[in-house]
Write an enzyme that holds these catalytic residues in place. Sequence first.
Site: not given
Length: 307
Positions: A224, A227
Amino acid sequence: MATASSLTNFISKPSSSLIPNLNNLHPFHSPSSLIGRAPTIKSVSSRSLRRLVAPSAATTNAAETEKAKETKKGDNPDRVKKINNAQEFDEALKEAKNKLVVVEYATNESYKSNKIYPFMVELSRSCNDVEFLLVIGDESAQTRELCSREKVDKVPHFTFYKSMEKVHEEEAVGPDQIVGDVLYYGDNHSGVIQLHSGEDVKSLIGEHKLDGKLIVLDVGLKHCGPCVKVYPTVIKLSRQMADTVVFGRMNGDENESCMRFLREMDVIQVPTFLFIRDGKIQGRYVGSGKGELIGEILRYQGVRVTY
């Protein structure tokens, strides 16, 4: 504008048992509807928040230029191991066991490779629990074969391994992204508590149910981008706010227990930050904006933030 990634977009090869469950996830309410009005103690501006986490462009560029002058690929410091063939590569991954291994694929003639290498060296000196490997693809027939085997056709190219399994890879990225990747995939010692199941989360909440501390739970996925982008800020805040805030992190696609926790919390976008106090979820923030995240944490500590 802060960004968040769809849960289904970033799960890498989910098992068949998980796919139907993802389709049954229910959307959660917007952050504004979940956040209650916090008591006002003092006011800070969003501009002030951004200064806490964003160095000036002039400072960053000057630092990059200085580091590039100090180190060349040929220096090959001890912390960056030069790989000459596939056998050495495989043995290095095996010897690293469960440590994070960062592999840079470069060429002697690549300007971008020469520019990024000094930052890898600098990073290797400060990350003793991470192994760093260098493969110079145009140095010999053996290194060319290794690049072909690993399907690397552009440089600089970075791959990240744990327990001999490739967990992430990046191509043509800058120093900030590499630092973020190393922190995200190799963090074992910061003030952020690593959570590996729903039971771990419940235990953490129980430990701080009566001490009044705010729990900030960072929920993300292994692959991600947003993230990874925000995680260095999470680490920095965990050190600065250690007396009043507890930071935890969970990768939702780590196992079925973590995925079940995501469903129970109605998490459908990542990164999602859950704010928990006195055993109850007070609200959430979805996105990777550094200033916004700091603002929400301060908000739940009783600080009024003006934007």
